[in-house]
Design a protein around this motif. Structure first.
Motif, short mmCIF file in Angstrom:
data_model
loop_
_atom_site.label_atom_id
_atom_site.label_comp_id
_atom_site.label_asym_id
_atom_site.label_seq_id
_atom_site.Cartn_x
_atom_site.Cartn_y
_atom_site.Cartn_z
N LYS A 149 43.98 45.16 51.43
CA LYS A 149 45.43 45.11 51.22
C LYS A 149 45.84 45.68 49.87
O LYS A 149 47.03 45.83 49.60
CB LYS A 149 45.91 43.66 51.29
CG LYS A 149 45.85 43.05 52.66
CD LYS A 149 46.26 41.60 52.63
CE LYS A 149 47.68 41.42 52.14
NZ LYS A 149 48.12 40.02 52.20
N GLY A 150 44.89 45.94 49.01
CA GLY A 150 45.22 46.42 47.68
C GLY A 150 43.98 46.36 46.81
O GLY A 150 42.87 46.16 47.30
N ILE A 151 44.19 46.50 45.51
CA ILE A 151 43.08 46.40 44.56
C ILE A 151 43.68 46.06 43.20
O ILE A 151 44.69 46.64 42.80
CB ILE A 151 42.23 47.69 44.54
CG1 ILE A 151 40.96 47.51 43.74
CG2 ILE A 151 43.04 48.88 44.08
CD1 ILE A 151 39.93 48.64 43.94
N ARG A 152 43.06 45.09 42.53
CA ARG A 152 43.49 44.71 41.18
C ARG A 152 42.26 44.72 40.29
O ARG A 152 41.35 43.89 40.48
CB ARG A 152 44.11 43.31 41.19
CG ARG A 152 45.37 43.20 42.02
CD ARG A 152 46.04 41.83 41.92
NE ARG A 152 45.20 40.72 42.28
CZ ARG A 152 45.08 40.20 43.50
NH1 ARG A 152 45.74 40.74 44.51
NH2 ARG A 152 44.31 39.16 43.73
N LEU A 153 42.23 45.65 39.35
CA LEU A 153 41.04 45.80 38.50
C LEU A 153 41.43 45.82 37.03
O LEU A 153 42.47 46.36 36.65
CB LEU A 153 40.30 47.09 38.84
CG LEU A 153 39.76 47.23 40.26
CD1 LEU A 153 39.16 48.61 40.47
CD2 LEU A 153 38.75 46.14 40.55
N ASP A 154 40.54 45.26 36.21
CA ASP A 154 40.65 45.33 34.76
C ASP A 154 39.49 46.15 34.24
O ASP A 154 38.33 45.85 34.55
CB ASP A 154 40.61 43.93 34.13
CG ASP A 154 41.81 43.09 34.52
OD1 ASP A 154 42.93 43.62 34.49
OD2 ASP A 154 41.62 41.91 34.85
#
Length: 154
Positions: free
Chosen positions: A94-99
């Protein structure tokens, strides 16, 4: 037709088995060929690929590009999901959240993980796949989550 996970289990221990599977994986999802992920681990709740530092994945400062690492993490997530998704269900990111916490000056190991409890739900449900990338000395360089939507097959 054998599932992706069944195919991996059949050939992983054979000579050049992981290399052959890695090539087949790139044929099934051609975009991953841009980073040439080497499949290291495919098992329930864990997927690991290695992205080799080479010119084709460099950024303007000569390190591995952040999006190349993101592609490796998505490949690892896909392996995990293929090995973990219960029979009769399907998944889609559904998406991607990366640091991005540091530059990536070496080959990079991209790892995706979940726990059994993450999947112990009735569809539809979301699984937050935890993703981490490490350079050769073991330092963490990228971390985040790829939310995956799991539904019953129609």
């Amino acid at each position: 037709m054998a599932s992706t996970f069944q195919l991996y289990r059949q050939i992983e221990s054979k000579p050049l088995g992981k290399r052959a599977f890695s090539l087949a994986f790139m044929l099934k999802a051609p975009y991953f060929a841009t980073v040439r992920p080497k499949v290291e681990v495919m098992e329930p709740h864990r997927g690991v690929v290695t992205i080799r530092k080479r010119r084709g994945v460099h950024n303007h400062i000569g390190t591995v590009h952040a999006i190349a690492v993101a592609n490796g993490l998505e490949a690892a997530m896909g392996l995990l999901c293929e090995a973990t998704t219960p029979k009769g269900m399907r998944w889609i990111p559904k998406g991607i959240r990366l640091d991005y916490s540091a530059k990536v000056p070496t080959d990079v190991r991209c790892e995706a993980r979940t726990d059994m409890a993450d999947w112990d739900k009735q569809p539809p449900f979301q699984v937050d796949v935890r993703c981490t990338a490490y350079i050769e000395d073991g330092s963490e360089v990228v971390s985040g989550v790829i939310p995956v939507w799991v539904t019953a097959k129609s």
